[in-house]
Design an enzyme around this catalytic site. Sequence first.
Site, PDB file in Angstrom:
ATOM      1  N   ASN A  65       0.809  -1.402  -0.084  1.00 59.57           N
ATOM      2  CA  ASN A  65      -0.109   0.336   0.177  1.00 59.57           C
ATOM      3  C   ASN A  65       0.610   1.093  -0.139  1.00 59.57           C
ATOM      4  OD1 ASN A  65       0.604  -0.905   2.312  1.00 59.57           O
ATOM      5  ND2 ASN A  65      -0.750   0.725   3.450  1.00 59.57           N
ATOM      6  N   CYS A  76      -4.040   0.217  -2.499  1.00 60.92           N
ATOM      7  CA  CYS A  76      -4.389  -0.785  -2.053  1.00 60.92           C
ATOM      8  C   CYS A  76      -3.010  -1.740  -2.810  1.00 60.92           C
ATOM      9  CB  CYS A  76      -5.358  -1.245  -2.095  1.00 60.92           C
ATOM     10  SG  CYS A  76      -6.508   0.113  -0.902  1.00 60.92           S
ATOM     11  N   GLU A  78      -2.926  -5.062  -2.847  1.00 61.07           N
ATOM     12  CA  GLU A  78      -3.460  -5.926  -4.091  1.00 61.07           C
ATOM     13  C   GLU A  78      -3.467  -5.100  -5.057  1.00 61.07           C
ATOM     14  OE1 GLU A  78      -6.088  -6.508  -0.062  1.00 61.07           O
ATOM     15  OE2 GLU A  78      -5.149  -4.741  -1.250  1.00 61.07           O
TER      16      GLU A  78
END
Length: 165
Positions: A65, A76, A78
């Site tokens: 992040n 983020c 991901e």
Amino acid sequence: MDDDSLRGDVVHNKDRGSRKFSLEGVEKLIHQSLEAKEHAYCPYSRFRVGAALLAHDGRVFTGCNVENACYNLGVCAERNAISKAVSEGYRSFKAIAIGSDLNDQFISPCGGCRQFMREFGSSWEVYLSKPDGSYVKMDVNELLPVSFGPEDLSMKKVVNIPNDY
């Protein structure tokens, strides 16, 4: 998502149909996500998150992040990992592991990340982990049931609206 609702699905050495993804492979991917969180830039929340994304050819893309003083511009872990993979031509993924510093519960992706993952399929694996390496195995569809994806854009519509813009 609270830890109690996931407790029965904690996986240490049992595989629920991971398409020949070994326990050793899962543990390595989780370890890579925990390493990635070490690079997190989170001076505001102090909430470090790392992700390790596995492509079908075995290549792993990591992300962490990255916060911003204008809070909504943060990215983020991901989405960073997925964007890194997409920028190098990848569009299909086998699994993603997510790691954080949470000891009492498994890290879970935010709603935006769930939708971002869904863009690239609904059946790939998601490993929610803790710093001790324990994890819960889910798939994108379990994280975002009854979801909207790219295939929905080609569904037959009641009215064909012209795009005159």
